[in-house]
Motif scaffolding. Structure first.
Motif, mmCIF file in Angstrom:
data_model
loop_
_atom_site.group_PDB
_atom_site.id
_atom_site.type_symbol
_atom_site.label_atom_id
_atom_site.label_comp_id
_atom_site.label_asym_id
_atom_site.label_seq_id
_atom_site.Cartn_x
_atom_site.Cartn_y
_atom_site.Cartn_z
ATOM 1 N N GLU A 260 0.765 -1.259 0.050
ATOM 2 C CA GLU A 260 -0.025 0.137 0.015
ATOM 3 C C GLU A 260 0.999 1.497 -0.090
ATOM 4 O OE1 GLU A 260 -2.464 -0.704 3.617
ATOM 5 O OE2 GLU A 260 -3.975 -1.616 2.324
ATOM 6 N N GLY A 261 2.152 1.263 0.158
ATOM 7 C CA GLY A 261 3.207 2.136 0.091
ATOM 8 C C GLY A 261 3.456 2.843 1.627
ATOM 9 N N LYS A 262 2.752 2.176 2.439
ATOM 10 C CA LYS A 262 2.864 2.745 3.759
ATOM 11 C C LYS A 262 4.396 2.523 4.664
ATOM 12 C CE LYS A 262 -1.796 2.314 5.091
ATOM 13 N NZ LYS A 262 -2.963 1.694 6.003
ATOM 14 N N ARG A 263 4.874 1.594 3.950
ATOM 15 C CA ARG A 263 6.350 1.237 4.683
ATOM 16 C C ARG A 263 7.074 1.006 3.297
ATOM 17 N NH1 ARG A 263 5.678 -2.587 9.876
ATOM 18 N NH2 ARG A 263 4.349 -1.137 11.118
ATOM 19 N N ALA A 264 6.967 1.779 2.100
ATOM 20 C CA ALA A 264 7.786 1.527 0.957
ATOM 21 C C ALA A 264 9.084 1.741 1.107
ATOM 22 C CB ALA A 264 7.200 2.411 -0.214
ATOM 23 N N GLY A 265 10.039 0.873 0.510
ATOM 24 C CA GLY A 265 11.329 1.085 0.796
ATOM 25 C C GLY A 265 12.106 0.321 2.067
ATOM 26 N N ALA A 266 11.304 -0.111 2.919
ATOM 27 C CA ALA A 266 11.752 -0.654 4.195
ATOM 28 C C ALA A 266 12.766 -1.724 4.213
ATOM 29 C CB ALA A 266 10.520 -1.427 4.992
ATOM 30 N N GLU A 267 13.691 -1.814 5.067
ATOM 31 C CA GLU A 267 14.353 -3.034 5.664
ATOM 32 C C GLU A 267 13.666 -3.694 6.384
ATOM 33 O OE1 GLU A 267 18.625 -1.715 6.013
ATOM 34 O OE2 GLU A 267 17.679 -0.100 7.105
ATOM 35 N N LEU A 268 13.590 -4.958 6.338
ATOM 36 C CA LEU A 268 13.054 -6.100 7.097
ATOM 37 C C LEU A 268 14.045 -7.169 7.884
ATOM 38 C CD1 LEU A 268 10.095 -6.978 4.612
ATOM 39 C CD2 LEU A 268 9.912 -5.367 6.404
ATOM 40 N N VAL A 269 13.738 -7.359 8.918
ATOM 41 C CA VAL A 269 14.403 -8.404 9.571
ATOM 42 C C VAL A 269 13.440 -9.555 10.091
ATOM 43 C CG1 VAL A 269 15.495 -9.044 11.897
ATOM 44 C CG2 VAL A 269 16.067 -6.852 11.010
ATOM 45 N N SER A 270 13.833 -10.589 9.028
ATOM 46 C CA SER A 270 12.660 -11.759 9.079
ATOM 47 C C SER A 270 12.971 -12.812 10.423
ATOM 48 C CB SER A 270 12.717 -12.741 8.013
ATOM 49 O OG SER A 270 11.942 -13.725 8.264
ATOM 50 N N ILE A 271 12.166 -13.078 11.287
ATOM 51 C CA ILE A 271 12.327 -13.829 12.407
ATOM 52 C C ILE A 271 11.290 -15.124 12.163
ATOM 53 C CG2 ILE A 271 12.821 -11.995 14.092
ATOM 54 C CD1 ILE A 271 9.975 -12.409 15.133
ATOM 55 N N TYR A 272 10.916 -15.296 11.039
ATOM 56 C CA TYR A 272 9.908 -16.359 10.616
ATOM 57 C C TYR A 272 10.702 -18.004 10.700
ATOM 58 C CZ TYR A 272 6.100 -18.739 8.254
ATOM 59 O OH TYR A 272 5.251 -19.736 8.233
ATOM 60 N N GLY A 273 11.900 -17.814 10.564
ATOM 61 C CA GLY A 273 12.757 -19.105 10.583
ATOM 62 C C GLY A 273 13.027 -19.421 12.250
ATOM 63 N N LEU A 274 12.809 -18.834 13.124
ATOM 64 C CA LEU A 274 13.048 -19.143 14.313
ATOM 65 C C LEU A 274 12.056 -19.898 15.020
ATOM 66 C CD1 LEU A 274 14.310 -15.500 15.694
ATOM 67 C CD2 LEU A 274 15.486 -17.349 14.233
ATOM 68 N N ASP A 275 12.415 -21.330 15.100
ATOM 69 C CA ASP A 275 11.443 -22.340 15.518
ATOM 70 C C ASP A 275 11.454 -22.410 16.969
ATOM 71 O OD1 ASP A 275 10.506 -23.248 12.820
ATOM 72 O OD2 ASP A 275 11.821 -24.785 12.682
ATOM 73 N N GLU A 276 12.243 -21.772 17.704
ATOM 74 C CA GLU A 276 12.283 -21.658 19.003
ATOM 75 C C GLU A 276 11.147 -20.813 19.793
ATOM 76 O OE1 GLU A 276 16.139 -19.202 18.227
ATOM 77 O OE2 GLU A 276 14.773 -20.600 17.073
ATOM 78 N N LEU A 277 10.349 -20.010 18.597
ATOM 79 C CA LEU A 277 9.370 -19.040 18.895
ATOM 80 C C LEU A 277 7.991 -19.683 18.714
ATOM 81 C CD1 LEU A 277 10.744 -15.663 18.006
ATOM 82 C CD2 LEU A 277 11.048 -16.647 20.137
ATOM 83 N N ARG A 278 8.089 -20.821 18.549
ATOM 84 C CA ARG A 278 6.753 -21.652 18.111
ATOM 85 C C ARG A 278 6.350 -22.369 18.947
ATOM 86 N NH1 ARG A 278 9.046 -20.710 12.837
ATOM 87 N NH2 ARG A 278 7.697 -19.711 11.528
ATOM 88 N N GLY A 279 4.911 -22.822 19.274
ATOM 89 C CA GLY A 279 4.517 -23.826 19.903
ATOM 90 C C GLY A 279 4.155 -23.303 21.296
ATOM 91 N N VAL A 280 3.282 -24.129 21.870
ATOM 92 C CA VAL A 280 2.503 -23.862 23.035
ATOM 93 C C VAL A 280 3.004 -24.954 24.037
ATOM 94 C CG1 VAL A 280 0.455 -23.824 24.643
ATOM 95 C CG2 VAL A 280 0.589 -23.068 21.934
ATOM 96 N N LYS A 281 3.442 -24.670 25.543
ATOM 97 C CA LYS A 281 3.767 -25.663 26.209
ATOM 98 C C LYS A 281 3.187 -25.149 27.819
ATOM 99 C CE LYS A 281 8.606 -24.193 27.257
ATOM 100 N NZ LYS A 281 9.870 -24.314 27.297
ATOM 101 N N MET A 282 3.342 -26.216 28.683
ATOM 102 C CA MET A 282 2.869 -25.798 29.945
ATOM 103 C C MET A 282 4.076 -25.821 30.706
ATOM 104 S SD MET A 282 0.332 -25.503 32.304
ATOM 105 C CE MET A 282 -1.153 -26.390 31.534
ATOM 106 N N GLU A 283 4.593 -24.897 31.402
ATOM 107 C CA GLU A 283 5.784 -24.748 32.379
ATOM 108 C C GLU A 283 5.521 -25.286 33.582
ATOM 109 O OE1 GLU A 283 6.741 -20.641 32.203
ATOM 110 O OE2 GLU A 283 7.712 -20.960 30.284
ATOM 111 N N GLU A 284 6.651 -25.557 34.387
ATOM 112 C CA GLU A 284 6.440 -26.085 35.631
ATOM 113 C C GLU A 284 5.574 -25.899 36.608
ATOM 114 O OE1 GLU A 284 10.394 -27.161 37.467
ATOM 115 O OE2 GLU A 284 11.081 -28.450 35.632
ATOM 116 N N ASP A 285 5.383 -24.571 36.713
ATOM 117 C CA ASP A 285 4.646 -23.592 37.534
ATOM 118 C C ASP A 285 3.212 -23.629 37.085
ATOM 119 O OD1 ASP A 285 4.802 -21.840 35.555
ATOM 120 O OD2 ASP A 285 5.249 -20.212 36.964
#
Length: 294
Positions: A41-66
């Motif tokens: 749409e042009g709102k962020r035209a010419g932007a630099e992007l840092v992709s975190i999509y490949g970080l599998d450690e940020l995926r999933g749901v788990k129950m912690e000990e507490d």
């Protein structure tokens, strides 16, 4: 079609933070369902992007000990809806994110991106407010945890500091243990639409199911950011489960919400449906808890 100056792919969380420090004007991209549209749409035209999509450690749901439920920020809406921990303990969140867009959006869209956008209409946001969620942020200074009500600063702006990324959403055990809830999205269409109003209610009844021990209600699009209605919550704490209590609860929300006129709906209409949805959501939450509104 996409005017992008540069795309940097992070190998891990530390690398993502490093890239954001090296490129302070860069935007984070995860699923891209919001950022890419903004670029087109042009709102962020010419932007630099840092992709975190490949970080599998940020995926999933788990129950912690507490007992804390940890939802990785890159977890897709589809994954959340189908996850066994979500379905067992906080199924309302799965029901809410299942109302986001269509299947393609739910497969690629992430809960971290949905909350970091800072928009009041996000289906996950009001539900997370009602669960007293805590946002985990990781940056150059380490990890910090922020209650979701403090994370949202104003429309479109959240408490995300330079070179920080959201790494998880945490639901403490005391926020869900013994509670049942319900989320209602009011929109002009049944699918593929932004909420005209979103309402999420959680309730905890006494052991005999005769009294409301605690109730929480949160709205989307009832103000510039998602918001709770503390007047309504206080009004029914310790009260009998009854139609009168539900009515009092619904009327009290009008003291806290701040809807506005827009092309989607007038302020007066949003106030009306805020009242109606509060009654419906609390009634359903009570019934899911084994109570009966009479």
């Amino acid at each position: 079609m996409y005017d992008i100056k540069a795309l940097y792919e992070a190998d891990n969380i530390s690398h993502a933070i490093q890239l954001l420090e090296e490129h302070p004007e860069a935007f984070i991209i995860a699923g891209g369902s919001d950022v890419l549209i903004q670029i087109r749409e042009g709102k962020r035209a010419g932007a630099e992007l840092v992709s975190i999509y490949g970080l599998d450690e940020l995926r999933g749901v788990k129950m912690e000990e507490d007992g804390t439920i940890r939802i990785g920020s890159l977890t897709s809406f589809s994954h959340i809806t189908k996850d066994d921990v979500i379905k067992k303990y906080i199924h309302v969140l799965g029901e809410a994110v299942d109302k986001v867009g269509g299947p393609q959006i739910r497969n690629i869209g992430t809960i971290g991106g949905n909350t970091c956008n800072g928009v009041t209409s996000a289906d996950s946001a009001s539900t997370l407010f009602a669960w007293d969620a805590i946002i985990e942020l990781t940056g150059p200074q380490g990890v910090r945890k922020v209650p979701i009500q403090e994370f949202y600063i104003k429309a479109g702006k959240v408490d995300l500091r330079p070179a920080e990324i959201q790494t998880a959403i945490l639901i403490p055990k005391e926020s869900y243990d013994g509670y049942e809830g319900h989320y209602i999205k009011y929109a002009m269409r049944n699918a593929m639409d932004i909420a005209t109003l979103g309402c999420s209610v959680n309730v905890k009844l006494t052991a005999d199911r005769q009294e409301i021990e605690d109730a929480r209600i949160a709205y989307g699009v009832a103000g510039p950011v998602p918001m709770r209605a503390p007047s309504a919550e206080k009004a029914v704490a310790g009260c009998k489960v009854s139609a009168e209590s539900v009515e009092r609860f619904a009327k009290e929300v009008l003291k806290d919400i701040r809807p506005r006129d827009s092309w989607r709906a007038s302020k007066a209409f949003r106030e009306h449906i805020s009242y109606v949805l509060a009654k419906r959501a609390l009634t359903e939450a009570i019934e899911r808890s084994g109570g009966a509104v009479v």
